[in-house]
Design a protein around this motif. Structure first.
Motif, PDB file in Angstrom:
ATOM      1  N   HIS A  51      54.054  51.659  47.955  1.00 19.97           N
ATOM      2  CA  HIS A  51      52.824  50.873  47.990  1.00 19.97           C
ATOM      3  C   HIS A  51      52.426  50.397  46.596  1.00 19.97           C
ATOM      4  CE1 HIS A  51      52.144  51.725  52.190  1.00 19.97           C
ATOM      5  NE2 HIS A  51      52.383  52.991  51.957  1.00 19.97           N
ATOM      6  N   PRO A  52      51.824  49.206  46.508  1.00 22.19           N
ATOM      7  CA  PRO A  52      51.366  48.740  45.188  1.00 22.19           C
ATOM      8  C   PRO A  52      50.212  49.606  44.681  1.00 22.19           C
ATOM      9  CG  PRO A  52      50.605  47.266  46.912  1.00 22.19           C
ATOM     10  CD  PRO A  52      51.521  48.249  47.558  1.00 22.19           C
ATOM     11  N   HIS A  53      50.098  49.693  43.384  1.00 22.10           N
ATOM     12  CA  HIS A  53      49.034  50.486  42.780  1.00 22.10           C
ATOM     13  C   HIS A  53      47.855  49.567  42.460  1.00 22.10           C
ATOM     14  CE1 HIS A  53      51.568  53.999  42.419  1.00 22.10           C
ATOM     15  NE2 HIS A  53      52.537  53.179  42.047  1.00 22.10           N
ATOM     16  N   TYR A  54      46.748  49.784  43.163  1.00 21.07           N
ATOM     17  CA  TYR A  54      45.534  49.009  42.923  1.00 21.07           C
ATOM     18  C   TYR A  54      44.724  49.684  41.834  1.00 21.07           C
ATOM     19  CZ  TYR A  54      46.435  46.259  47.059  1.00 21.07           C
ATOM     20  OH  TYR A  54      47.001  45.407  47.969  1.00 21.07           O
ATOM     21  N   HIS A  55      44.205  48.873  40.931  1.00 24.68           N
ATOM     22  CA  HIS A  55      43.404  49.392  39.833  1.00 24.68           C
ATOM     23  C   HIS A  55      42.417  48.301  39.409  1.00 24.68           C
ATOM     24  CE1 HIS A  55      47.304  47.777  38.500  1.00 24.68           C
ATOM     25  NE2 HIS A  55      46.548  47.058  37.700  1.00 24.68           N
ATOM     26  N   MET A  56      41.437  48.700  38.608  1.00 20.70           N
ATOM     27  CA  MET A  56      40.407  47.755  38.157  1.00 20.70           C
ATOM     28  C   MET A  56      40.943  46.904  37.010  1.00 20.70           C
ATOM     29  SD  MET A  56      37.694  47.998  39.982  1.00 20.70           S
ATOM     30  CE  MET A  56      36.380  47.284  39.057  1.00 20.70           C
ATOM     31  N   ILE A  57      40.708  45.574  37.111  1.00 23.84           N
ATOM     32  CA  ILE A  57      41.020  44.657  36.022  1.00 23.84           C
ATOM     33  C   ILE A  57      39.803  43.766  35.797  1.00 23.84           C
ATOM     34  CG2 ILE A  57      43.495  44.616  36.499  1.00 23.84           C
ATOM     35  CD1 ILE A  57      43.019  41.705  37.573  1.00 23.84           C
ATOM     36  N   LYS A  58      39.798  43.079  34.689  1.00 23.38           N
ATOM     37  CA  LYS A  58      38.732  42.133  34.353  1.00 23.38           C
ATOM     38  C   LYS A  58      39.301  40.722  34.523  1.00 23.38           C
ATOM     39  CE  LYS A  58      35.953  40.783  30.355  1.00 23.38           C
ATOM     40  NZ  LYS A  58      35.685  41.127  28.957  1.00 23.38           N
ATOM     41  N   VAL A  59      38.588  39.869  35.253  1.00 18.30           N
ATOM     42  CA  VAL A  59      38.991  38.480  35.449  1.00 18.30           C
ATOM     43  C   VAL A  59      38.028  37.602  34.663  1.00 18.30           C
ATOM     44  CG1 VAL A  59      39.351  36.630  37.122  1.00 18.30           C
ATOM     45  CG2 VAL A  59      39.890  38.984  37.745  1.00 18.30           C
ATOM     46  N   VAL A  60      38.570  36.748  33.782  1.00 18.90           N
ATOM     47  CA  VAL A  60      37.753  35.850  32.970  1.00 18.90           C
ATOM     48  C   VAL A  60      37.959  34.431  33.483  1.00 18.90           C
ATOM     49  CG1 VAL A  60      37.283  34.980  30.662  1.00 18.90           C
ATOM     50  CG2 VAL A  60      37.990  37.359  30.971  1.00 18.90           C
ATOM     51  N   MET A  61      36.856  33.792  33.898  1.00 19.58           N
ATOM     52  CA  MET A  61      36.891  32.432  34.415  1.00 19.58           C
ATOM     53  C   MET A  61      36.994  31.442  33.249  1.00 19.58           C
ATOM     54  SD  MET A  61      36.425  32.978  37.684  1.00 19.58           S
ATOM     55  CE  MET A  61      35.623  31.673  38.552  1.00 19.58           C
ATOM     56  N   THR A  62      37.266  30.176  33.556  1.00 19.75           N
ATOM     57  CA  THR A  62      37.410  29.156  32.520  1.00 19.75           C
ATOM     58  C   THR A  62      36.101  28.877  31.791  1.00 19.75           C
ATOM     59  OG1 THR A  62      37.088  27.420  34.161  1.00 19.75           O
ATOM     60  CG2 THR A  62      39.353  28.024  33.633  1.00 19.75           C
ATOM     61  N   ASP A  63      34.964  29.147  32.441  1.00 12.31           N
ATOM     62  CA  ASP A  63      33.674  28.916  31.782  1.00 12.31           C
ATOM     63  C   ASP A  63      33.203  30.121  30.962  1.00 12.31           C
ATOM     64  OD1 ASP A  63      32.923  30.702  33.754  1.00 12.31           O
ATOM     65  OD2 ASP A  63      31.451  29.381  34.685  1.00 12.31           O
ATOM     66  N   GLY A  64      34.029  31.173  30.909  1.00 11.58           N
ATOM     67  CA  GLY A  64      33.704  32.342  30.097  1.00 11.58           C
ATOM     68  C   GLY A  64      33.087  33.489  30.869  1.00 11.58           C
ATOM     69  N   THR A  65      32.637  33.248  32.091  1.00  9.91           N
ATOM     70  CA  THR A  65      32.086  34.343  32.882  1.00  9.91           C
ATOM     71  C   THR A  65      33.220  35.274  33.293  1.00  9.91           C
ATOM     72  OG1 THR A  65      32.273  33.088  34.945  1.00  9.91           O
ATOM     73  CG2 THR A  65      30.178  32.955  33.770  1.00  9.91           C
TER      74      THR A  65
END
Length: 74
Positions: free
Chosen positions: A8-22
């Motif tokens: 099974h894939p390992h799910y973990h927390m990541i940070k996603v940064v949008m193009t507008d900086g949010t």
């Protein structure tokens, strides 16, 4: 039979940064715990997510042939 840890894939927390900086935190299989995924395309404005330009571009192709074939019916 394989162990569940190897299959099974390992799910973990990541940070996603949008193009507008949010940014926001989400679970993903991308990278490692705590990695940052920076988007190149903004889902708030890109046609793939907003429905895009609904104009039909016809250059003598299928649409023209269809209209010609059924022009008297409608």
């Amino acid at each position: 039979m394989k162990k569940d840890d190897d299959f099974h894939p390992h799910y973990h927390m990541i940070k996603v940064v949008m193009t507008d900086g949010t940014d926001f935190q989400t679970y993903s299989t991308y990278g490692k715990e705590g990695d940052t995924l920076t988007l190149d395309v903004d889902p708030k404005t890109h046609p793939a997510w907003t429905g895009g330009d609904q104009k039909l571009m016809d250059r003598g192709g299928r649409l023209s042939r269809f209209k010609k074939k059924f022009e008297g019916m409608f």
